[in-house]
Design a protein around this motif. Structure first.
Motif, PDB file in Angstrom:
ATOM      1  N   LYS A 351      -5.169  68.634  31.010  1.00 28.46           N
ATOM      2  CA  LYS A 351      -5.735  67.994  32.200  1.00 28.46           C
ATOM      3  C   LYS A 351      -4.626  67.527  33.133  1.00 28.46           C
ATOM      4  N   LYS A 352      -5.026  67.236  34.356  1.00 32.37           N
ATOM      5  CA  LYS A 352      -4.100  66.666  35.325  1.00 32.37           C
ATOM      6  C   LYS A 352      -3.901  65.192  34.999  1.00 32.37           C
ATOM      7  N   ALA A 353      -2.673  64.681  35.180  1.00 32.55           N
ATOM      8  CA  ALA A 353      -2.409  63.261  34.934  1.00 32.55           C
ATOM      9  C   ALA A 353      -3.292  62.413  35.843  1.00 32.55           C
ATOM     10  N   SER A 354      -4.036  61.494  35.234  1.00 36.23           N
ATOM     11  CA  SER A 354      -5.017  60.692  35.972  1.00 36.23           C
ATOM     12  C   SER A 354      -4.443  59.337  36.362  1.00 36.23           C
ATOM     13  N   LYS A 355      -5.262  58.562  37.099  1.00 37.16           N
ATOM     14  CA  LYS A 355      -4.872  57.204  37.489  1.00 37.16           C
ATOM     15  C   LYS A 355      -4.635  56.345  36.249  1.00 37.16           C
ATOM     16  N   ASP A 356      -5.486  56.532  35.216  1.00 37.35           N
ATOM     17  CA  ASP A 356      -5.320  55.772  33.970  1.00 37.35           C
ATOM     18  C   ASP A 356      -3.978  56.086  33.308  1.00 37.35           C
ATOM     19  N   ASP A 357      -3.601  57.367  33.334  1.00 36.94           N
ATOM     20  CA  ASP A 357      -2.332  57.771  32.726  1.00 36.94           C
ATOM     21  C   ASP A 357      -1.147  57.131  33.447  1.00 36.94           C
ATOM     22  N   LEU A 358      -1.233  57.071  34.784  1.00 33.11           N
ATOM     23  CA  LEU A 358      -0.151  56.468  35.566  1.00 33.11           C
ATOM     24  C   LEU A 358      -0.081  54.965  35.321  1.00 33.11           C
ATOM     25  N   GLU A 359      -1.252  54.322  35.191  1.00 31.68           N
ATOM     26  CA  GLU A 359      -1.278  52.888  34.897  1.00 31.68           C
ATOM     27  C   GLU A 359      -0.691  52.604  33.511  1.00 31.68           C
ATOM     28  N   LEU A 360      -0.986  53.502  32.557  1.00 28.89           N
ATOM     29  CA  LEU A 360      -0.426  53.347  31.211  1.00 28.89           C
ATOM     30  C   LEU A 360       1.100  53.371  31.264  1.00 28.89           C
ATOM     31  N   LEU A 361       1.654  54.281  32.045  1.00 25.74           N
ATOM     32  CA  LEU A 361       3.109  54.383  32.151  1.00 25.74           C
ATOM     33  C   LEU A 361       3.708  53.102  32.728  1.00 25.74           C
ATOM     34  N   ASP A 362       3.047  52.531  33.737  1.00 32.16           N
ATOM     35  CA  ASP A 362       3.521  51.267  34.312  1.00 32.16           C
ATOM     36  C   ASP A 362       3.451  50.151  33.276  1.00 32.16           C
ATOM     37  N   ASN A 363       2.388  50.171  32.484  1.00 31.55           N
ATOM     38  CA  ASN A 363       2.196  49.145  31.461  1.00 31.55           C
ATOM     39  C   ASN A 363       3.256  49.256  30.362  1.00 31.55           C
ATOM     40  N   ILE A 364       3.593  50.509  29.973  1.00 32.74           N
ATOM     41  CA  ILE A 364       4.587  50.749  28.922  1.00 32.74           C
ATOM     42  C   ILE A 364       5.931  50.145  29.292  1.00 32.74           C
ATOM     43  N   ALA A 365       6.303  50.274  30.571  1.00 32.02           N
ATOM     44  CA  ALA A 365       7.627  49.818  31.011  1.00 32.02           C
ATOM     45  C   ALA A 365       7.835  48.333  30.736  1.00 32.02           C
ATOM     46  N   SER A 366       6.765  47.556  30.748  1.00 34.05           N
ATOM     47  CA  SER A 366       6.907  46.114  30.537  1.00 34.05           C
ATOM     48  C   SER A 366       7.189  45.762  29.083  1.00 34.05           C
ATOM     49  N   TYR A 367       6.996  46.706  28.167  1.00 33.01           N
ATOM     50  CA  TYR A 367       7.236  46.451  26.742  1.00 33.01           C
ATOM     51  C   TYR A 367       8.652  46.830  26.298  1.00 33.01           C
ATOM     52  N   GLU A 368       9.362  47.581  27.152  1.00 33.46           N
ATOM     53  CA  GLU A 368      10.622  48.174  26.725  1.00 33.46           C
ATOM     54  C   GLU A 368      11.641  47.137  26.269  1.00 33.46           C
ATOM     55  N   HIS A 369      11.686  45.986  26.949  1.00 35.54           N
ATOM     56  CA  HIS A 369      12.720  44.995  26.640  1.00 35.54           C
ATOM     57  C   HIS A 369      12.376  44.145  25.418  1.00 35.54           C
ATOM     58  N   ASN A 370      11.203  44.364  24.822  1.00 37.23           N
ATOM     59  CA  ASN A 370      10.793  43.557  23.670  1.00 37.23           C
ATOM     60  C   ASN A 370      11.334  44.077  22.339  1.00 37.23           C
ATOM     61  N   ILE A 371      12.002  45.221  22.360  1.00 36.11           N
ATOM     62  CA  ILE A 371      12.493  45.838  21.121  1.00 36.11           C
ATOM     63  C   ILE A 371      14.015  45.882  21.150  1.00 36.11           C
ATOM     64  N   GLU A 372      14.591  45.809  19.971  1.00 39.07           N
ATOM     65  CA  GLU A 372      16.050  45.944  19.848  1.00 39.07           C
ATOM     66  C   GLU A 372      16.417  47.415  20.057  1.00 39.07           C
ATOM     67  N   HIS A 373      17.154  47.699  21.130  1.00 42.00           N
ATOM     68  CA  HIS A 373      17.502  49.075  21.483  1.00 42.00           C
ATOM     69  C   HIS A 373      19.006  49.282  21.418  1.00 42.00           C
ATOM     70  N   PRO A 374      19.453  50.479  21.083  1.00 38.72           N
ATOM     71  CA  PRO A 374      20.880  50.792  21.289  1.00 38.72           C
ATOM     72  C   PRO A 374      21.123  51.064  22.776  1.00 38.72           C
ATOM     73  N   ILE A 375      22.085  50.383  23.364  1.00 37.03           N
ATOM     74  CA  ILE A 375      22.400  50.575  24.784  1.00 37.03           C
ATOM     75  C   ILE A 375      23.782  51.205  24.874  1.00 37.03           C
ATOM     76  N   THR A 376      23.838  52.445  25.339  1.00 39.65           N
ATOM     77  CA  THR A 376      25.107  53.173  25.404  1.00 39.65           C
ATOM     78  C   THR A 376      25.249  53.826  26.767  1.00 39.65           C
ATOM     79  N   GLU A 377      26.369  53.569  27.402  1.00 40.53           N
ATOM     80  CA  GLU A 377      26.641  54.187  28.695  1.00 40.53           C
ATOM     81  C   GLU A 377      27.062  55.631  28.495  1.00 40.53           C
ATOM     82  N   ILE A 378      26.585  56.514  29.360  1.00 41.39           N
ATOM     83  CA  ILE A 378      26.980  57.924  29.312  1.00 41.39           C
ATOM     84  C   ILE A 378      28.349  58.049  29.979  1.00 41.39           C
ATOM     85  N   ILE A 379      29.315  58.537  29.230  1.00 33.37           N
ATOM     86  CA  ILE A 379      30.677  58.644  29.747  1.00 33.37           C
ATOM     87  C   ILE A 379      30.769  59.721  30.830  1.00 33.37           C
TER      88      ILE A 379
END
Length: 929
Positions: A351-379
Motif C-alpha cells: 500500500k501507499k504510505a498513509s497519514k497514519d504511517d507518517l504520524e507513527l514515524l513522527d511519534n517514533i522519533a520522540s522515543y529515540e532518546h529514551n534508550i541507551e544508544h551507541p553514538i559514533t561519528e562517521i569519520i
C-alpha cells in the motif's frame, strides 16, 4: 526491563558447559570459571601502559575490550597468551620419524569454490575466502597438529578450515577418500593414464593463530571458531528478540484496510529533489520511476509544471531537524516513505504510505532518546564521503529510527557479547545503504547494499530489523567440537610469536584501495565498542595519507614478520584480489623484499565479487593465489659462502626447482609451467641476488647456456633429473602441452609472443606481420612501439637460403610436408621452402644476438640519462637493461634519477623496475623512496 536482563544472564549461565575444563595447563570448575580467571588476568594486563603501545592496539576502553574478549582464546586486543598456546601445541605434536624431511610442491591446482555453503553464507563480511578452498591448501601443506597462521584473518575462515581438516565428512565432501587410519587420498592419473587414489595427507585438526587489525573482524572470527551449544545460544537470542518485540513491536505496525494492524515487512523510501523550474518537490519514486515496467527513467517530467528533467539536472531537497542523540540540529537530504509491504492474516499486502504511517514515524522519533544508544561519528574518509555529503554525520543516521531503537534494545539486553553475532550480521547491511530493485515483476524483490561502499541510493528498502534478526539467527552455524584456536587483535607487523616456529601461513591481505576496512567496519565497531586503530592499516587511502609507497612499506613489514615466524623450508599462500597491476606488483615486491621466493601463481574463484570488482572492466575476475616459500636454512648458509661465485647461481636454481610444481593441469590437459621458463628462472635468480645485496655474477646468456648444461629441458621448461621422469610420465598420459596465451602490451611480451609463434612454426615476415598487428590493441601508452623488423632482427634469425637449412625449420617442414621428409638439409627443394623464414636461434648464436641487443638498449638508456624532463614514451627494455647495469656498477643514483623521470604508474606496474628502484633507494638511505 533490568530484571529481564538479569533473568536472561542467568539463563545463559545455566546453559554453560558443566564439568571441569583444562586450559593452558590449568584446570577450572567449568568454562565460565576459566573465562572469569583469564578475564581478570587480561584486566591486569590492560593496566600496563607498555601493553597498550603494541602496534595496532585497538581504540576502546578496558571494559569495551573485556566485554568482547573470551580469554585466553580470543582477545579484542593483542593476545598475551599466544606464546603459551604455541608451546603447548608444539609439545602435543606427534614425533616424526628420524630423518624425516619436509617437502611439498606448491599447491598449483586452481581451486574453484561456490558461495552457497552455510558457513560461508552466515556473515556478510566484505571479503571471505571459502573455508573449503583453504582446507585444500592446509591439507596439502600440513599434518595434524601443525600450526597455521593468518595475519589478516577477517571472519576467521582459516581457523574454520584448520579445524575441519579433522572432520571426516567435510574432507570427504571435498572429493577426497579417507582410510580408517586417517590417511587422505586424492585422485590422480598414473603413468598409464589410469585414475588411481594416492595418499597425500592425514585426517586431523590443525591449530590456528588468527589475527586482524579490526576488532569487528576478530569478534566475528571468534564466533566462527568458538565451540558452543548452538541450540542453547539460539534459544537465548530468540528470547531477547521476543523481549524487544514485546516492547517495540508497535514500531513495525501499519493499519490494514479493515482498521486492524498488520506487521510491516519493508518500506520503500524515496529521495526528494527540487524542480529547477517551479521549485516543487520531485519525489523520485513518483516522478522518475516507471512502476509498471520496473524501470528508473533517464528523463522524466515534473508532476507540477511538466518540465523535462534528468537526475543530473535537479538538486536535492534538504531538511533540518533537531537530533536529540547528539544534542544539535542536523541538515540532511530529504527522504520520504512511499510504499509499505506488510503481512495481515498470513497474507502479504502492498500500500501507499498513509497519514497514519507518517504520524507513527513522527511519534517514533520522540522515543529515540529514551534508550541507551551507541553514538559514533562517521569519520571523514575515502569511502564515508558518500554518506557525509547527504548529512549522515553519525552511524545512527544510517538507520531508520525504528530499526535503530530495536537494535539498541537488542544489544542492551544481550549482556553476554557472545549473543551479539546476529547484530553484526544485520548491522551494516540493513541500513539506508540497502537499495531497492525490481525483480520477477515485483518492486522490492531482492535488493541490497553495494558492497565496499557507503553509497545511499535514491530508492531505499527499509527492512523490518526484528525479522532480519530472526533470519540472522537461523543462519548462524555454531560448532560443537572441542578444538580451540587462538585469536588476537593487532597489527601483523609485530606479533608475539617465536622465530622459525609456524608450519604454514595462509593470508588474504588488503587490496590496495579496493576496500577501506577501518572505514567500513566502523558501523560494526560502533556497536561492539572497540574500534580499529588505522595507523597500521595496510591500504591506499588519501584520507590517511597512504599512497602506493606507504601501502607497499606496510605490507613489506607484515611479510617480514611472517618470514621471521615461519619455519625454514615452509610455505606461505597469499590470496589476493586486485583490480590494478600496480597493487598486484606491490604485493609481489613486498613478498620478495621480505625474503620469500615466489614459486607459483594460480587462481581461486570465489564466485562472488565486491561491487568495484563487478563493475570495473579492468578488474581481475578471479582471485590470484601466490605460493611462496622461505628458503631452508641449509641453502641460506651455503649462499653466504657462494654468493660471489657462479656456483651460488646454480645452487639457487637447483634449490628453487625443487619447490616448483612439476606439472600443472587444466582438466586432462597439461599446462606450461611459466616458473620453469629460463627467462623467469633468470629473473628470480637476479631478484634474489639483488635483494641480498650482491652483484649478479653472470649474464642472461651465460645463464641460459649454464641451464642447458646442468639441467634437463622439456618443452621450454627446465627440470631436475628426478622431476623430468615424472613430467615425461604425465605428458605421455595427458598428450599435447597447452601453451600459455600471451597478451602483448610491451616489447618484452612482444618478444615472448614472437618466440612462441616462431618456435611452433618458423615463417616469413609477410606471414608474421598480419598476426603481429592483431596483437597490438593493448600496447602500453608509455611504451615506445618498435617496428616488427627491428624486433625480429634483434632477437631472432632469418634463413637466407645459404648453407644447410637450420634444424628448427627442417623439423617443422619435414613434419608438415610429406614430400620434404628425409631430404638432406642442402636439398634445393627444401632450401627454397625454408628461405626467408624466421626462427629461434640456438644458444650459441643467441648469445651474439643478446650482446648486440644489449648494446642497443644501453645506448638508448644513455639518452634517457641525459634527458632533463619527464619521459612520456620510452623503451621499457632499455630502462630495465640500464638499471641492471647501474646496479652491477653500484651506481644507485642513476637508477633513482632515471626512475624519477618515468611516470609513477609505469614504475609501480613493472615488478623489475620497482625492484631495482626500491633496492637502490634503500642503499642511498631511503631519502628518495
Amino acid at each position: 526491563m533490568e530484571q529481564l536482563r538479569l533473568d536472561l544472564h542467568s539463563h545463559e549461565k545455566n546453559r554453560e558447559h558443566s564439568g571441569p575444563v583444562t586450559c593452558l595447563g590449568m584446570t577450572f570448575e567449568n568454562d565460565e570459571a576459566r573465562r572469569a580467571h583469564f578475564t581478570e588476568e587480561l584486566r591486569k594486563k590492560l593496566q600496563d601502559p607498555e601493553f597498550r603501545k603494541i602496534e595496532g592496539f585497538p581504540i576502546g576502553s578496558d571494559e569495551d575490550i573485556l566485554n568482547l574478549s573470551d580469554p585466553p582464546y580470543y582477545t579484542a586486543c593483542p593476545n598475551p597468551w599466544i606464546a603459551d598456546f604455541i608451546a603447548e601445541w608444539e609439545a602435543q605434536k606427534r614425533e616424526q620419524p628420524e630423518g624425516n624431511q619436509y617437502h611439498r610442491e606448491p599447491f598449483a591446482a586452481d581451486v574453484s569454490e561456490g558461495k552457497y555453503d552455510p558457513v560461508y553464507r552466515m556473515h556478510p563480511y566484505h571479503t571471505k575466502v571459502p573455508h573449503k578452498a583453504i582446507m585444500r591448501y592446509i591439507l596439502h601443506y600440513t599434518q595434524p597438529g601443525d600450526i597455521v597462521f593468518d595475519g589478516f584473518c577477517g571472519t576467521g575462515m582459516t581457523g574454520v578450515a584448520a579445524r575441519l581438516c579433522g572432520d571426516r565428512a567435510e574432507v570427504l565432501a571435498l572429493g577426497y577418500q579417507v582410510k580408517p587410519d586417517g590417511t587422505i587420498l586424492q585422485e590422480e592419473l598414473d603413468e598409464n593414464g589410469k585414475r588411481v587414489w594416492r595418499p597425500f595427507s592425514k585426517l586431523g585438526a590443525r591449530k590456528a593463530i588468527l589475527n586482524d587489525l579490526s576488532p569487528a573482524a576478530t569478534y566475528i572470527s571468534s564466533s566462527y571458531n568458538t565451540p558452543a551449544d548452538g541450540e542453547s545460544l539460539k534459544s537465548a537470542i530468540y528470547k531477547v528478540i521476543d523481549m524487544v518485540e514485546e516492547r517495540w513491536g508497535w514500531l513495525f505496525e501499519t493499519t490494514h484496510k479493515n482498521g486492524k494492524k498488520g506487521k510491516i515487512n519493508s518500506v520503500i523510501w524515496s529521495d526528494v529533489f527540487v524542480c529547477p523550474e517551479c521549485s516543487a518537490d520531485i519525489v523520485f519514486w513518483e516522478n522518475a520511476v516507471d512502476i509498471e515496467n520496473g524501470k528508473v527513467l533517464d528523463e522524466f517530467e515534473c508532476s507540477e509544471c511538466g518540465a523535462n528533467l534528468t537526475k543530473r539536472s535537479i538538486e536535492r531537497r534538504w531538511t533540518t531537524s533537531y537530533d536529540p542523540l547528539i544534542g544539535k540540529s542536523v541538515t540532511q537530504a530529504k527522504q520520504v516513505p512511499v510504499r509499505i509491504n506488510y503481512v495481515f492474516g498470513g497474507k502479504k499486502y502492498d500500500k501507499k504510505a498513509s497519514k497514519d504511517d507518517l504520524e507513527l514515524l513522527d511519534n517514533i522519533a520522540s522515543y529515540e532518546h529514551n534508550i541507551e544508544h551507541p553514538i559514533t561519528e562517521i569519520i571523514d574518509g575515502d569511502k564515508t564521503g558518500e554518506a557525509l555529503k547527504i548529512g549522515f554525520t553519525h552511524v545512527h543516521h544510517l538507520y531508520s529510527t525504528r530499526n535503530y531503537i530495536a537494535l539498541s534494545e537488542f544489544k542492551n539486553l544481550c549482556k553476554d557479547s557472545r549473543l551479539w553475532i546476529p547484530l553484526t550480521i544485520v548491522a551494516f547491511r540493513i541500513t539506508k545503504r540497502y537499495g531497492l530493485t525490481y525483480q520477477s515483476g515485483t518492486w522490492g524483490a531482492g535488493g541490497g547494499p553495494q558492497n565496499g561502499t557507503y553509497y545511499i541510493p535514491s530508492l531505499i528498502k527499509e527492512l523490518n530489523i526484528l525479522r532480519m534478526l530472526r533470519d540472522a539467527v537461523e543462519k548462524i552455524v555454531f560448532h560443537s567440537g572441542q578444538v580451540r584456536n587462538c585469536i588476537t587483535t593487532q597489527s601483523s607487523s609485530k606479533v608475539a610469536i617465536p622465530d622459525n616456529i609456524l608450519d604454514y601461513v595462509f593470508i588474504d591481505p588488503p587490496f590496495g584501495s579496493n576496500l577501506n576496512y577501518s572505514e567500513l567496519n566502523l558501523v560494526w565497531e560502533s556497536w561492539l565498542g572497540a574500534k580499529t586503530n588505522n595507523k597500521e592499516e595496510a591500504i591506499e587511502n588519501k584520507s590517511q595519507n597512504k599512497g602506493s609507497v606507504e601501502y607497499r612499506d606496510l605490507m613489506t613489514r607484515c611479510f617480514q614478520e611472517v618470514y621471521r615466524i615461519l619455519a625454514p623450508g615452509r610455505w606461505m599462500t597469499i590470496e589476493f584480489s586486485n583490480t590494478k597491476a600496480s597493487v598486484w606488483n606491490n604485493i609481489q615486491t613486498s613478498i620478495t623484499d621480505a625474503g620469500f621466493v615466489i614459486a607459483n601463481v594460480s587462481a581461486l574463484d570465489k564466485k562472488k565479487g565486491s561491487f568495484n570488482a563487478q563493475t570495473n572492466p579492468t578488474s581481475v575476475k578471479q582471485d590470484l593465489v601466490i605460493s611462496a616459500y622461505k628458503p631452508n636454512g641449509g641453502f641460506e648458509e651455503r649462499f653466504q659462502k657462494e654468493a660471489q661465485t657462479e656456483e651460488g647461481v646454480w645452487d639457487f636454481v637447483r634449490t628453487h626447482l625443487k619447490y616448483l610444481p612439476v606439472t600443472k593441469q587444466q582438466g586432462a590437459l597439461l599446462q606450461f609451467v611459466p616458473e620453469r621458463d629460463p627467462r623467469i628462472l633468470f629473473d628470480q635468480m637476479v631478484a634474489y641476488y639483488v635483494r641480498k645485496g650482491y652483484p649478479v655474477p653472470i649474464s642472461s646468456q651465460e645463464f641460459q647456456n649454464g641451464l642447458a648444461l646442468r639441467f634437463i629441458e622439456r618443452d621450454g621448461m627446465f627440470f631436475l633429473p628426478d622431476q623430468v621422469a615424472e613430467y615425461d610420465r604425465k605428458k605421455m598420459t595427458s598428450g599435447e602441452l597447452k601453451q600459455m596465451s600471451i597478451f602483448v602490451s610491451d616489447e618484452a611480451s612482444a618478444i615472448q609472443w614472437l618466440r612462441q609463434l616462431i618456435k611452433e612454426k618458423p615463417q616469413t615476415f609477410s606471414d608474421i606481420n598480419p598476426q603481429f598487428m592483431q596483437q597490438l590493441g593493448g600496447w602500453s601508452k608509455n611504451e615506445a612501439q618498435l617496428d616488427l623488423r627491428e624486433l625480429l632482427n634483434q632477437n631472432f634469425l632469418c634463413y637466407d637460403g645459404k648453407g644447410p637449412v637450420p634444424e628448427q625449420i627442417h623439423a617443422y617442414l619435414s613434419t608438415n610436408w610429406k614430400e620434404l621428409r628425409n631430404l638432406p638439409k642442402e636439398d634445393p627443394t627444401l632450401v627454397a621452402k625454408a628461405r626467408d623464414r624466421w626462427y629461434v636461434p640456438d644458444p650459441n648464436k643467441a648469445g651474439d644476438l643478446e650482446k648486440l641487443r644489449e648494446k642497443a638498449l644501453l645506448k638508448e638508456f644513455e639518452e634517457y640519462k641525459e634527458v632533463k624532463k619527464k619521459l612520456k614514451v620510452f623503451r621499457l627494455e632499455a630502462v630495465r637493461a640500464g638499471f641492471k647495469k647501474a646496479w652491477q656498477e653500484r651506481d644507485y643514483a642513476v637508477i633513482v634519477a632515471v626512475a624519477d623521470k618515468i611516470p609513477n604508474n609505469v614504475l609501480e606496474e613493472d615488478p623489475k623496475l620497482l625492484m631495482w628502484y626500491d633496492q637502490a633507494a634503500t642503499r642511498m638511505g631511503g631519502d628518495n623512496s
